[in-house]
Scaffold this active site. Structure first.
Site, PDB file in Angstrom:
ATOM      1  N   LYS A 483      34.394  56.268  30.545  1.00 39.43           N
ATOM      2  CA  LYS A 483      35.851  56.202  30.391  1.00 39.43           C
ATOM      3  C   LYS A 483      36.318  54.758  30.471  1.00 39.43           C
ATOM      4  O   LYS A 483      35.573  53.860  30.857  1.00 39.43           O
ATOM      5  CB  LYS A 483      36.535  57.044  31.463  1.00 39.43           C
ATOM      6  CG  LYS A 483      36.264  56.586  32.885  1.00 39.43           C
ATOM      7  CD  LYS A 483      36.913  57.514  33.891  1.00 39.43           C
ATOM      8  CE  LYS A 483      36.656  57.041  35.327  1.00 39.43           C
ATOM      9  NZ  LYS A 483      37.293  57.909  36.322  1.00 39.43           N
ATOM     10  N   TYR A 709      52.019  25.099  34.228  1.00 41.07           N
ATOM     11  CA  TYR A 709      53.387  25.506  34.529  1.00 41.07           C
ATOM     12  C   TYR A 709      53.725  25.279  36.004  1.00 41.07           C
ATOM     13  O   TYR A 709      52.917  25.537  36.892  1.00 41.07           O
ATOM     14  CB  TYR A 709      53.571  26.994  34.210  1.00 41.07           C
ATOM     15  CG  TYR A 709      53.606  27.316  32.734  1.00 41.07           C
ATOM     16  CD1 TYR A 709      54.623  26.837  31.922  1.00 41.07           C
ATOM     17  CD2 TYR A 709      52.610  28.109  32.165  1.00 41.07           C
ATOM     18  CE1 TYR A 709      54.646  27.142  30.568  1.00 41.07           C
ATOM     19  CE2 TYR A 709      52.630  28.418  30.821  1.00 41.07           C
ATOM     20  CZ  TYR A 709      53.639  27.932  30.014  1.00 41.07           C
ATOM     21  OH  TYR A 709      53.668  28.227  28.677  1.00 41.07           O
TER      22      TYR A 709
END
Length: 814
Positions: A483, A709
Site C-alpha cells: 500500500k 528564506y
C-alpha cells in the site's frame, strides 16, 4: 554444454528413475520461473530455508521440462519425468560443475576478497579480451550456487576463465575451490563484509585463502597480516607501496582526476595513468596490472589499456521511459551468459505485454557467429520477446534469425530512425557492450525528470523478504503490504518482485491501488484492507478481495454480489481485538454468523485482526490479550460457520516478537523495506531505498551573509555553500533544515543550512572536496530513515511514504 543423463548419473551419484537415460541435456536450471527452461533442461530442485525446488516440479513438467535432480519424487509427479535422486541437490550441482570444469585445461583466474571482486573481473575481461576468448562469472555469480552455474558456461572455444568466489561463513571456500580450480589467484581487499560469519578476522583470511591451495601463482598486496597465513609452498607475485621487497613496488601521485602510478618491476620503472583517484579503484586496477605483468605484456600495451579503464556498472536498472514505456538498463555488457540473466530479469519486471530487446553485437561467447546467433534466437523465442532491435555490424548480418526485427550498424543510425520505431507501452531491455555507447539509447528512451532519484535495491528487498520468511513455520503463508505506493518505494515494481518470489497475498489500502496492480498484470491475490462501499463494484470487476469490517459493509457487499449472481466470491473478515480502528467486535459476532450461515454468494478466505503494540514489549500483556481474544472470536466464527479459512494477526514486528501467533499467515509491511524498530534486528536487514541528488551550484559567501528564506542562516566565517535540487515538494521535511539535518557528499556529512525550500536545499561544504555535479546522498545507509525519523520525532513510515511521486524511482538488481 551437451551431456546425456547416462553420463551425469554416476557423476552426481544419483539413483535414476525414469524412461530415457540417454536424453540429451544442454542446459542446467535452478529457477522454475525462467522461460528458458525446456525439454533439454536438467532442473536441480534445490531446497533452501525459504524455498523448496521440489514444489515447482509439477508446474515445470506442464511447461515441458522432463529431467530433474531431486532428493525425493513428489507423489503427484511420480512416473511423469526422468528423476535423478540424490542425497543433496546443491551438492549434486556442485559435483557436476566440478566434473565439467575438469574437462577443460586452460588458465583460470580465481578472485576472492571482501571487496572489488566483480570490478577486477570486469576490468580483466576488458584488458585481456583482445588476446583471449574469455569465460567469466556473469554479474556477481560468486556464491555456492552462482559459481557452479558460471562454470557450466564454459565451452570448447574458451581459452581463459575469470571467476569470482564469495563466501559469508566458514567451510564454504573448499567447495568453491573444487569447482573453480584456479591456476592463478587474486586476493583483493580484505574488509569487514560478512565479519559476523567468522569467529575472527584471522579465520576469515584463512578461509578465503583456501581458494588458492593449488594455484601456480597468487597475486596479492604484500601485507604482514595476510602473509602470515599464506602457505609458503604457494608461489606469490606481490605488490606494495611501502615495502620495496615486494615483487612490484608502486608509488602513487594524484593529478587532476587521474592517478599516476610509478611501477618498478625487475629493475625497470615505468608510469601508468589510470582514470581514478579513490583508493579502492586504484587497488583494483593494480591487481589487474599485476595479471598483465604476469602474462608478460609489454609496458606500452599495459599503459594504453589501463588508461582506458572505466567505471563498472554492476546493476540492472529499471527506469521510467517515454510514452509509458519501462526501460531495463543493462547498457554496459553484452555476453551470452549475462544476456540469459537479463532476459530473466525482463520477464520478472515486465510491466507491459509487449517486450522489446535492443541488443548489440555479442562478444566472447566462445561460439562461431552462426551458432551464437542461432542460440540467441532461441533465447529470444523462449522469452517471448515481441521485437528485436539489433545494433552492430555482426548482428545485422544475422537479422534473418530474429522474428520482427530491425537492425542498425551503429547507435547513430538508430538515433536517425528513432522516431519511426514508435516506442510506446512496452518494456524495453537495453543490452549492449560498452563500446557501443548504449547509454545514449537509454538517454533517448528515459523519461525526462529532474536529477533527484530514489534508487530501490531489489536484491535488498529479496534479502529482507527471505529474512522474515526464515522466521516462519514451513506452512505459514506470507502476505506483503504494498500500500501507499509500496511505502514510497514504488508499487508495481515491488509487487512484481514479490510475485516472482511467490508470496501468497499482496495487501493494499484502497481499491484503486489494487486496480493499478491488476491492470499492470499482477496475478497474485490482492486484499483491499480499507475498501469504501462505493468501490465494491470495481473490486468485483477487477477480481480484488475486500476486507469486510462492519455489518453495514457486509450487507452492502452482499447486495451487490447477489445482484451480480456471484458465487463464492472471496472476502476477508476483520475482527477488532483492541486496535479500535476497524473490525467486528465481539457483540457483532452473532449477527455476523447469522448473515453468513449457508450464504454461498461469498467465501471467507481469511479472518484477521491487527495488533496495536506488537513493536513495544512494554505492552506485552495487552498484545497477549489481543492474541487471546483473536483466538477466542475466530474459533467461535470458524466453528459456527463450519469453515477453515486462513487466520492472521501478525504484522512485521509481530513476526519477530510473537512467533507463537503466526497462525496460517503473517503480514509483512515496513520490514520488507529494511526498517525495524529493533536495533538488533536492524543489523540483519538491508537498506532498500537510497534517495540521491546532485550539487547544482557551489558558491562562497562571506562572514555575515545569509542563506535562504528568512535569513535563518548567517555565516560566522567565509563559508562554501552547495545547492541541491530537492525540497519539501519532494518530501523532505522543512524541520530537517536549519542545522538539524545533513546530507552526505563524497562520504562526508554536509549540514543543511537555512530553511529547506520547495524545490531546493542548501548545505555547508566548506570542509568537503566537491564540485558541481557531484552525487549527494539524502538518505540511505547514512543518514538512515530510522535516524531521520528519530531526529524529527516521527516514525520511518512517514519519511518513506512522504517522498513525492515526482521523484523518479530507479530499480536495480546487483
Amino acid at each position: 554444454m551437451t551431456q546425456t543423463l547416462r553420463n551425469i548419473i554416476p557423476i552426481i551419484k544419483a539413483n535414476w528413475i525414469g524412461q530415457n537415460d540417454v536424453a540429451v541435456i544442454d542446459a542446467i536450471s535452478i529457477d522454475s520461473r525462467s522461460l528458458q527452461n525446456g525439454e533439454n533442461t536438467l532442473f536441480f530442485a534445490i531446497s533452501g530455508p525459504n524455498n523448496d525446488g521440489h514444489s515447482y516440479i509439477e508446474e515445470l513438467i506442464e511447461k515441458g521440462v522432463k529431467h530433474f535432480v531431486v532428493t525425493h519424487i513428489p507423489e503427484k509427479v511420480s512416473g511423469k519425468a526422468n528423476f535423478l535422486v540424490v542425497e543433496n541437490t546443491l551438492e549434486a550441482l556442485q559435483k557436476f560443475a566440478s566434473y565439467y570444469r575438469s574437462l577443460f585445461d586452460f588458465p583460470i583466474i580465481g578472485i576472492t576478497g571482501s571487496n572489488g571482486k566483480t570490478i577486477i573481473k570486469e576490468w580483466l575481461n576488458f584488458l585481456l579480451s583482445p588476446d583471449y576468448n574469455i569465460i567469466r562469472s556473469p554479474k556477481s555469480y560468486n556464491s555456492q550456487v552462482g559459481v557452479p552455474l558460471s562454470i557450466l558456461g564454459i565451452n570448447e572455444k574458451h581459452n581463459l576463465g575469470i571467476f569470482e568466489a564469495g563466501i559469508s561463513t566458514m567451510n564454504e571456500m573448499e567447495k568453491l575451490q573444487k569447482i573453480i580450480r584456479p591456476t592463478i589467484g587474486i586476493l583483493s581487499n580484505i574488509g569487514s563484509a560478512h565479519d559476523e560469519g567468522f569467529p575472527s578476522v584471522a579465520e576469515k583470511i584463512k578461509e578465503k585463502l583456501k581458494l588458492f591451495t593449488s594455484v601456480n601463482v597468487l597475486i596479492l598486496n604484500k601485507n604482514k597480516t595476510i602473509n602470515a597465513f599464506v602457505n609458503q609452498k604457494i608461489k606469490t607475485f606481490s605488490w606494495c607501496s611501502d615495502d620495496k621487497s615486494a615483487d612490484v613496488y608502486i608509488t602513487k601521485k594524484n593529478t587532476g582526476d587521474l592517478t599516476e602510478l610509478q611501477v618498478t618491476y625487475k629493475e625497470d620503472t615505468f608510469p601508468i595513468v589510470i582514470p581514478f583517484q579513490d583508493q579502492a579503484s586504484v587497488e583494483n586496477a593494480i591487481h589487474c596490472m599485476m595479471v598483465m605483468l604476469y602474462f608478460g605484456y609489454n609496458h606500452k600495451v599495459i599503459q594504453t589499456r589501463m588508461a582506458q579503464l572505466y567505471p563498472v556498472e554492476m546493476r540492472l536498472k529499471v527506469k521510467n521511459g517515454i510514452y509509458n514505456c519501462t526501460i531495463i538498463d543493462d547498457s554496459y555488457s553484452s555476453d551470452f551468459q549475462s544476456l540469459k540473466i537479463a532476459l530473466d530479469f525482463l520477464e520478472h519486471q515486465k510491466q507491459h505485454k509487449k517486450k522489446t530487446l535492443i541488443l548489440s553485437d555479442i562478444f566472447q561467447s566462445g561460439l562461431n557467429n552462426e551458432e551464437l546467433y542461432s542460440q540467441v534466437s532461441q533465447l529470444i523465442i523462449s522469452n517471448k520477446i515481441s521485437r528485436v532491435i539489433g545494433i552492430g555490424e555482426t548482428i545485422s548480418q544475422y537479422k534473418s534469425k530474429f522474428i520482427n526485427s530491425v537492425t542498425f550498424k551503429n547507435v547513430v543510425e538508430f538515433a536517425q530512425s528513432f522516431d519511426r520505431l514508435n516506442f510506446e507501452n512496452e518494456t524495453i531491455l537495453v543490452k549492449g557492450a560498452r563500446d557501443f555507447h548504449f547509454e545514449e539509447i537509454v538517454s533517448m528512451l528515459e523519461e525526462k525528470t529532474h536529477e533527484t532519484v530514489l534508487e530501490i535495491n531489489l536484491n535488498a528487498v529479496s534479502h529482507n523478504l527471505n529474512f522474515f520468511k526464515s522466521k516462519l513455520a514451513p506452512k505459514t503463508k506470507m502476505m506483503v503490504m504494498v500500500k501507499a505506493f509500496g511505502y514510497g518505494n514504488g508499487g508495481f515494481e515491488i509487487a512484481k518482485l514479490l510475485e516472482h518470489h511467490k508470496v501468497d497475498y499482496l495487501g493494499v489500502a484502497f481499491a484503486d491501488e489494487g486496480i493499478s496492480l491488476k491492470n499492470a498484470g499482477i496475478t497474485v491475490p490482492i486484499m483491499v484492507m480499507n475498501p469504501e462501499t462505493t468501490s465494491f463494484p470495481a473490486i468485483i470487476q477487477h477480481h480484488l478481495e475486500p476486507e469486510i469490517y462492519s455489518i453495514k459493509g457486509l450487507k452492502a457487499f452482499l447486495k451487490i454480489a447477489e445482484q451480480k449472481k456471484l458465487k463464492n466470491f472471496p472476502i476477508h473478515l476483520k475482527i477488532d481485538t483492541g486496535m479500535h480502528r476497524l473490525g467486528f467486535e465481539e457483540e457483532h459476532l452473532a449477527e455476523l454468523i447469522s448473515i453468513l450461515k449457508d450464504n454461498e454468494t461469498v467465501q471467507i478466505k481469511s479472518v484477521l485482526s491487527h495488533m496495536a503494540t506488537s513493536d513495544d514489549l512494554k505492552h506485552d500483556a495487552f498484545a497477549q490479550s489481543q492474541i487471546a481474544l483473536f483466538e477466542k472470536l475466530s474459533t467461535q466464527l470458524l466453528s459456527a460457520l463450519k469453515i477453515k479459512p486462513i487466520r492472521h494477526i501478525l504484522n512485521t514486528s509481530g513476526i519477530s516478537n510473537y512467533p507463537d501467533a503466526q497462525y496460517d499467515m503473517v503480514r509483512l509491511g515496513i520490514g520488507l523495506y529494511g526498517i525495524s524498530n529493533d536495533e538488533e534486528e536492524q543489523k540483519y536487514l538491508e537498506n532498500v531505498g537510497t534517495l540521491k541528488s546532485v550539487i547544482s551550484q557551489i558558491r562562497t559567501i562571506d562572514q555575515g551573509e545569509s542563506v535562504g528564506y528568512g535569513r535563518r542562516f548567517i555565516a560566522e566565517k567565509e563559508t562554501k555553500i552547495a545547492t541541491i535540487p530537492i525540497g519539501y515538494a519532494d518530501g523532505i521535511r522543512r524541520s530537517w533544515g536549519n542545522g538539524l539535518g545533513y546530507v552526505v557528499i563524497n562520504n562526508k556529512p554536509a549540514k543543511i543550512v537555512g530553511s529547506i525550500c520547495m524545490d531546493m536545499l542548501m548545505v555547508d561544504v566548506t570542509n568537503i572536496d566537491c564540485k558541481e555535479g557531484n552525487a549527494v546522498i539524502v538518505f540511505g545507509e547514512n543518514p538512515s530513515v530510522n535516524h531521520i525519523a528519530k531526529q524529527l520525532n516521527t516514525i520511518p513510515y512517514e519519511i518513506l511514504t512522504g517522498i513525492s511521486q515526482r521523484v523518479k524511482r530507479v530499480f536495480f538488481r546487483e
